[in-house]
Design an enzyme around this catalytic site. Structure first.
Site, PDB file in Angstrom:
ATOM      1  N   CYS A   1       0.978  -1.377   0.197  1.00 64.42           N
ATOM      2  CA  CYS A   1       0.092  -0.136   0.034  1.00 64.42           C
ATOM      3  C   CYS A   1       0.675   1.437  -0.251  1.00 64.42           C
ATOM      4  O   CYS A   1       0.832   2.113   0.082  1.00 64.42           O
ATOM      5  CB  CYS A   1      -0.730   0.188   0.856  1.00 64.42           C
ATOM      6  SG  CYS A   1      -1.856  -1.196   1.395  1.00 64.42           S
TER       7      CYS A   1
ATOM      8  N   CYS B   1      -2.472   8.782   6.422  1.00 61.91           N
ATOM      9  CA  CYS B   1      -1.466   8.193   6.966  1.00 61.91           C
ATOM     10  C   CYS B   1      -1.337   9.047   8.396  1.00 61.91           C
ATOM     11  O   CYS B   1      -0.752   7.847   8.937  1.00 61.91           O
ATOM     12  CB  CYS B   1      -0.158   9.418   6.078  1.00 61.91           C
ATOM     13  SG  CYS B   1      -0.341   9.830   4.540  1.00 61.91           S
TER      14      CYS B   1
END
Lengths: 137, 412
Positions: free
Chosen positions: A37, A106
């Site tokens: 990912c 994130c």
């Protein structure tokens, strides 16, 4: 895409990069994300006998926002109790770093990394099982 | 070769993204200028000198475009760019021959404008075969031969891939298509001016050309459409019947002039420029290899245009790396900026793991790239990779001998 000044600062001058002994009893390690990912974060905390996070280290594979998010949380968790650290929300991280919508994941990963490190420490010190028993009971 | 330099403002990164676009060569700009004001005529005006001088300029441009691919000027249709050319070639042929043929063959690593055109035609009822590529990025000719049938209207295979720069075996593909009676279209946006092309020797029936990839202006391209044996198209743009009825609309004289001049310069300088770029690319690759372990070239290194190199820097994420190489304008195969988080479909088609696809950078070298640019790039990239590896948990695992594939990652 332009990055915020704070992201650039953490990227260029990352705080607390490094590793601690993951087998040490007072260290909790969280490893989250996946290479496929494009993001992997390793966050480690060192906890005092009083339950205060004395030190934190990180290593991150990822974009600038992922590096900045993990660098930021190592600063934030230091000096906090485990419960205080566990209360850090991804939205706080995203807000502090002015992350754009495509980079929110994130900050989610950084929050997950803190929680994983705390869970690892608690499991090692036997607190995890106590809680699990309490929850089950 | 040119001694023209590309000036950079303070803080302006070194441009190493020539597959994205190229600067319009100042010699091209100079040729275009008179056709904006002094010689502004409509090239389709037949009644006066304004029209005649514009028409003459357009026809010179057309001949220059034809010349670089070994075609006749009558076979060149001006368009707005390679996207339009690809659309016109594939849709135009598919629609014209749809009563007899309903099959299209293309390749998984084609540019999005070809793939999306094919998807669109699938919705209209056409059958499309998407050929895979081998690990070096090239198609398997036996596989191509096996899928082309008498129902195949058109085979569309790009000459040079925009991400990895690999060159498909055009002459062999052309021979197969000719033998099987299917038209051969090739997207040559990244190939014209970079490698020798000959539509007759290669049995190419349709070819897409882009202006801004070969130091010409943006907003213009061309489609080569073979006259013997004749290829027929249903036009997408209807109107005054310009461009043999295949593409109506008043031609943009300065852009046609610019594309022509860009082709003329590219043809004249191709040999020397190719050698120069080959030398610079080897210098870049060897310089990086000398500094950094665990770097891998994506796509065939031999069957490749000299101005491209695509490298995976293992254990370093591409977008993070791009942020580190802020003095360079490059592209990454990591699509972290896109909402999908999916890495490059081209790199995935080579069989690259998603994690390796995430670690790639594309370096595009071109006419204004200097040796000093390359030497600076080597040091700058190496420093950024070292900086990021020092904070990469995957690099640590690699040094400890841990196979990152053996770990159960939580996909997110």
């Amino acid at each position: 895409m332009a990055y915020s000044e704070k992201v650039v600062d953490h990227y260029e001058h990352p705080r607390n990069v490094g590793s601690m002994d993951k087998d040490s009893g007072d260290v909790g390690t969280g490893l989250v994300g996946a290479p496929a990912c494009g993001d992997v974060m390793k966050l480690q905390i060192k906890v005092s006998p009083e339950g205060i996070i004395e030190d934190a280290k990180f290593k991150t594979f990822g974009c600038g926002s992922a590096i900045a998010s993990s660098s930021l949380v190592t600063e934030w968790v230091k000096g906090k109790t485990l419960d205080e650290a566990a209360a850090i929300k991804n939205t706080d991280i995203a807000h502090e770093l002015a992350l754009p919508p495509v980079k929110i994941h994130c900050s989610v990963l950084a929050e997950d990394a803190i929680k994983a490190a705390i869970a690892d420490y608690r499991k090692k010190s036997g607190q995890g099982e106590d809680e699990a028993e309490q929850a089950a009971g | 070769m040119t001694n023209i330099t590309l000036a950079r403002a303070p803080g302006q990164p070194i441009y190493l993204d020539y597959q994205a676009t190229t600067p319009c060569d100042p010699r091209v700009v100079e040729k275009m200028i008179p056709y904006f004001f002094e010689k502004f005529g409509n090239p389709h005006s037949r009644n006066h000198r304004y029209g005649w001088e514009a028409e003459e300029a357009v026809e010179i441009g057309r001949e220059q475009v034809a010349d670089i691919i070994g075609a006749d000027a009558k076979e060149i249709i001006f368009t707005s760019g390679a996207t339009e050319s690809n659309n016109l070639a594939i849709k135009g042929v598919a629609h014209f021959y749809k009563d007899k043929k309903d099959h299209i063959v293309t390749v998984v690593t084609e540019h999005k404008c070809v793939l999306d055109t094919c998807r669109h035609l699938e919705q209209e009822g056409f059958r499309v075969t998407y050929l895979p590529v081998q690990t070096n990025g090239l198609i398997d000719l036996a596989e191509l031969e096996a899928v082309v049938t008498d129902k195949t209207a058109i085979v569309s295979v790009m000459a040079v891939n925009n991400e990895i720069g690999v060159i498909q075996p055009l002459a062999e593909i052309g021979a197969i298509c000719r033998k099987k009676g299917a038209f051969f279209h090739t997207d040559c946006a990244q190939a014209v001016g970079k490698i020798p092309l000959d539509v007759n020797a290669m049995n190419i029936d349709l070819m897409s050309i882009s202006g801004h990839k070969l130091y010409g202006p943006k907003g213009i391209g061309a489609l080569y459409v073979r006259r013997r044996p004749r290829v027929r198209l249903v036009p997408m743009i209807n109107g005054g019947g310009q461009e043999r009825g295949m593409r109506s609309g008043t031609l943009a004289t300065p852009l046609c002039v610019g594309l022509g001049e860009a082709c003329r310069l590219a043809k004249a300088e191709m040999g020397a420029e190719g050698e120069r770029l080959h030398m610079l690319r080897d210098r870049l690759l060897n310089g990086l290899k000398a500094r950094l372990p665990e770097i891998y070239v994506n796509g065939d290194l031999e069957q490749r245009i000299p101005g491209n190199i695509n490298i995976s820097f293992a254990f370093v994420e591409g977008e993070g790396l791009m942020m580190g190489v802020k003095d360079l304008a490059v592209s990454s195969g990591s699509a972290c900026t896109s909402a999908s988080l999916e890495p490059s479909y081209v790199l995935r088609a080579l069989g690259l793991d998603a994690e390796m696809a995430h670690t790639s950078l594309r370096f595009g070298l071109g006419r204004f790239t200097t040796e000093a640019d390359i030497d600076y790039a080597i040091g700058h990239v190496a420093e950024a990779v070292e900086h990021l590896r020092a904070m990469s948990p995957l690099w640590d695992m690699h040094l400890e001998g841990v196979d990152i594939k053996s770990i159960q990652w939580a996909e997110h």
